[in-house]
Design an enzyme around this catalytic site. Sequence first.
Site, PDB file in Angstrom:
ATOM      1  N   ASN A   8      -6.866   1.604   3.480  1.00  0.00           N
ATOM      2  CA  ASN A   8      -7.795   0.675   4.190  1.00  0.00           C
ATOM      3  C   ASN A   8      -7.389   0.304   5.637  1.00  0.00           C
ATOM      4  O   ASN A   8      -6.578  -0.711   5.639  1.00  0.00           O
ATOM      5  CB  ASN A   8      -8.195  -0.536   3.398  1.00  0.00           C
ATOM      6  CG  ASN A   8      -9.055  -1.538   3.940  1.00  0.00           C
ATOM      7  OD1 ASN A   8      -9.994  -1.228   4.684  1.00  0.00           O
ATOM      8  ND2 ASN A   8      -9.202  -2.685   3.325  1.00  0.00           N
ATOM      9  N   TRP A   9      -7.929   0.905   6.503  1.00  0.00           N
ATOM     10  CA  TRP A   9      -7.578   0.678   7.895  1.00  0.00           C
ATOM     11  C   TRP A   9      -8.217  -0.603   8.458  1.00  0.00           C
ATOM     12  O   TRP A   9      -7.602  -1.234   9.454  1.00  0.00           O
ATOM     13  CB  TRP A   9      -8.002   1.833   8.817  1.00  0.00           C
ATOM     14  CG  TRP A   9      -6.984   2.908   8.620  1.00  0.00           C
ATOM     15  CD1 TRP A   9      -6.117   3.226   7.656  1.00  0.00           C
ATOM     16  CD2 TRP A   9      -6.979   4.190   9.542  1.00  0.00           C
ATOM     17  NE1 TRP A   9      -5.601   4.319   7.949  1.00  0.00           N
ATOM     18  CE2 TRP A   9      -5.934   4.808   9.162  1.00  0.00           C
ATOM     19  CE3 TRP A   9      -7.453   4.145  10.856  1.00  0.00           C
ATOM     20  CZ2 TRP A   9      -5.439   6.016   9.926  1.00  0.00           C
ATOM     21  CZ3 TRP A   9      -7.100   5.472  11.620  1.00  0.00           C
ATOM     22  CH2 TRP A   9      -6.372   6.342  10.923  1.00  0.00           C
ATOM     23  N   LYS A  10      -9.086  -1.254   7.752  1.00  0.00           N
ATOM     24  CA  LYS A  10      -9.630  -2.550   7.979  1.00  0.00           C
ATOM     25  C   LYS A  10     -10.147  -2.510   9.577  1.00  0.00           C
ATOM     26  O   LYS A  10     -10.810  -1.420   9.973  1.00  0.00           O
ATOM     27  CB  LYS A  10      -8.613  -3.768   8.185  1.00  0.00           C
ATOM     28  CG  LYS A  10      -8.219  -3.731   6.390  1.00  0.00           C
ATOM     29  CD  LYS A  10      -7.226  -5.019   6.173  1.00  0.00           C
ATOM     30  CE  LYS A  10      -6.784  -4.926   4.713  1.00  0.00           C
ATOM     31  NZ  LYS A  10      -5.992  -6.223   4.370  1.00  0.00           N
ATOM     32  N   HIS A  93     -13.991  -6.388  -1.167  1.00  0.00           N
ATOM     33  CA  HIS A  93     -12.771  -7.006  -0.719  1.00  0.00           C
ATOM     34  C   HIS A  93     -12.666  -8.146  -0.394  1.00  0.00           C
ATOM     35  O   HIS A  93     -13.506  -8.999  -0.012  1.00  0.00           O
ATOM     36  CB  HIS A  93     -12.290  -6.036   0.632  1.00  0.00           C
ATOM     37  CG  HIS A  93     -11.004  -6.066   0.980  1.00  0.00           C
ATOM     38  ND1 HIS A  93     -10.402  -7.223   1.488  1.00  0.00           N
ATOM     39  CD2 HIS A  93      -9.837  -5.253   0.775  1.00  0.00           C
ATOM     40  CE1 HIS A  93      -9.112  -7.077   1.711  1.00  0.00           C
ATOM     41  NE2 HIS A  93      -8.801  -5.635   1.191  1.00  0.00           N
ATOM     42  N   GLU A  95     -11.451 -10.002   1.554  1.00  0.00           N
ATOM     43  CA  GLU A  95     -11.675 -10.530   3.090  1.00  0.00           C
ATOM     44  C   GLU A  95     -13.338 -10.358   3.481  1.00  0.00           C
ATOM     45  O   GLU A  95     -13.759 -11.195   3.938  1.00  0.00           O
ATOM     46  CB  GLU A  95     -11.394  -9.420   3.947  1.00  0.00           C
ATOM     47  CG  GLU A  95      -9.720  -9.766   4.106  1.00  0.00           C
ATOM     48  CD  GLU A  95      -8.728  -8.588   4.831  1.00  0.00           C
ATOM     49  OE1 GLU A  95      -7.632  -8.509   4.477  1.00  0.00           O
ATOM     50  OE2 GLU A  95      -9.388  -7.430   5.132  1.00  0.00           O
ATOM     51  N   GLU A 163      -6.264  -6.568  -6.162  1.00  0.00           N
ATOM     52  CA  GLU A 163      -5.583  -6.974  -5.099  1.00  0.00           C
ATOM     53  C   GLU A 163      -5.450  -8.334  -5.030  1.00  0.00           C
ATOM     54  O   GLU A 163      -6.574  -9.186  -4.781  1.00  0.00           O
ATOM     55  CB  GLU A 163      -6.091  -6.442  -3.721  1.00  0.00           C
ATOM     56  CG  GLU A 163      -6.434  -5.045  -3.517  1.00  0.00           C
ATOM     57  CD  GLU A 163      -6.529  -4.885  -2.044  1.00  0.00           C
ATOM     58  OE1 GLU A 163      -5.748  -4.165  -1.412  1.00  0.00           O
ATOM     59  OE2 GLU A 163      -7.668  -5.332  -1.607  1.00  0.00           O
ATOM     60  N   GLY A 169      -1.217  -8.357   2.992  1.00  0.00           N
ATOM     61  CA  GLY A 169      -0.677  -8.693   4.286  1.00  0.00           C
ATOM     62  C   GLY A 169       0.356  -9.721   4.398  1.00  0.00           C
ATOM     63  O   GLY A 169       0.786 -10.162   5.630  1.00  0.00           O
ATOM     64  N   SER A 208       0.407  -5.724  -0.070  1.00  0.00           N
ATOM     65  CA  SER A 208       1.932  -5.289   0.400  1.00  0.00           C
ATOM     66  C   SER A 208       2.569  -4.420  -0.057  1.00  0.00           C
ATOM     67  O   SER A 208       3.569  -4.077  -0.224  1.00  0.00           O
ATOM     68  CB  SER A 208       2.734  -6.693   0.250  1.00  0.00           C
ATOM     69  OG  SER A 208       2.219  -7.861   1.164  1.00  0.00           O
ATOM     70  N   GLY A 229      -2.900  -1.454   2.828  1.00  0.00           N
ATOM     71  CA  GLY A 229      -3.581  -1.766   3.998  1.00  0.00           C
ATOM     72  C   GLY A 229      -2.821  -1.345   5.179  1.00  0.00           C
ATOM     73  O   GLY A 229      -2.698  -0.228   5.605  1.00  0.00           O
ATOM     74  N   GLY A 230      -1.959  -2.256   5.694  1.00  0.00           N
ATOM     75  CA  GLY A 230      -1.246  -2.021   7.025  1.00  0.00           C
ATOM     76  C   GLY A 230      -0.349  -0.467   6.898  1.00  0.00           C
ATOM     77  O   GLY A 230      -0.014  -0.042   8.016  1.00  0.00           O
TER      78      GLY A 230
END
Length: 246
Positions: A8-10, A93, A95, A163, A169, A208, A229-230
């Site tokens: 997920n590049w957000k 998600h 967010e 999640e 993150g 994470s 994610g990141g």
Amino acid sequence: MKPLVAGNWKMNGVAASVAELDAMIAGHDAASRAVVDLAICPPAVLIAAFAPRSGPIAIGGQDCHAKVSGAHTGDIAAEQLKDAGATMVIVGHSERRTDHGETDEIVRAKAEAAQRAGLVAIVCVGETEAERKSGRALYVVGTQVDGSMPASATAESLVVAYEPVWAIGTGLVPTAADVAEVHGFIRAKLVALYGPVGESVRILYGGSVKPSNAKELLSVKNVNGALVGGASLKATDFLAIAAAYR
């Protein structure tokens, strides 16, 4: 079942980021493809550019609207994602739930829209730190599963991603035992909802996930992959996570 590692590049990435996708494609060789599916969910503006060249890596969206079309400025229909080349979409998600006030009812409508358009729905669930500390993690996750899942599903049309919000993150990661407990609970919920189909729906862990902890997390029972994610922004990290299955 074959695991799925999805990135997920957000709100990250520009046209030049296709170089990272190309590196991921190059690294997802025949041996890797045989044991794990890979997907990248970039910002919507990149889907049409990424999809034609993605080859063995699926391309997905990060959200969709419940309706096919209409006066919904800034929103994207599931059918439009499909038309751009996406084969899946993340819905619910944390967010989106937090930043945009999405309820379980809204998430369920989006999951059903994804299925309507022929996309795989990756439905996210997870508790906050306060909810976990108060002993309500399973209650919260169970409520989200009951309220957010589409009315019907196949093993091919639905993926669930657990999640824990407090781990996204932050560098904080639940123990393997904690992950096993929640994933086992979700599995039982899916079986209650869908019968035998629920045994074959992939449940991803997210929060994470990185190369250093991927092997431990992805070997937990009922963990059928990861939503990353990141660490999915760099081909080396993303491929190292996927390599946990090799």
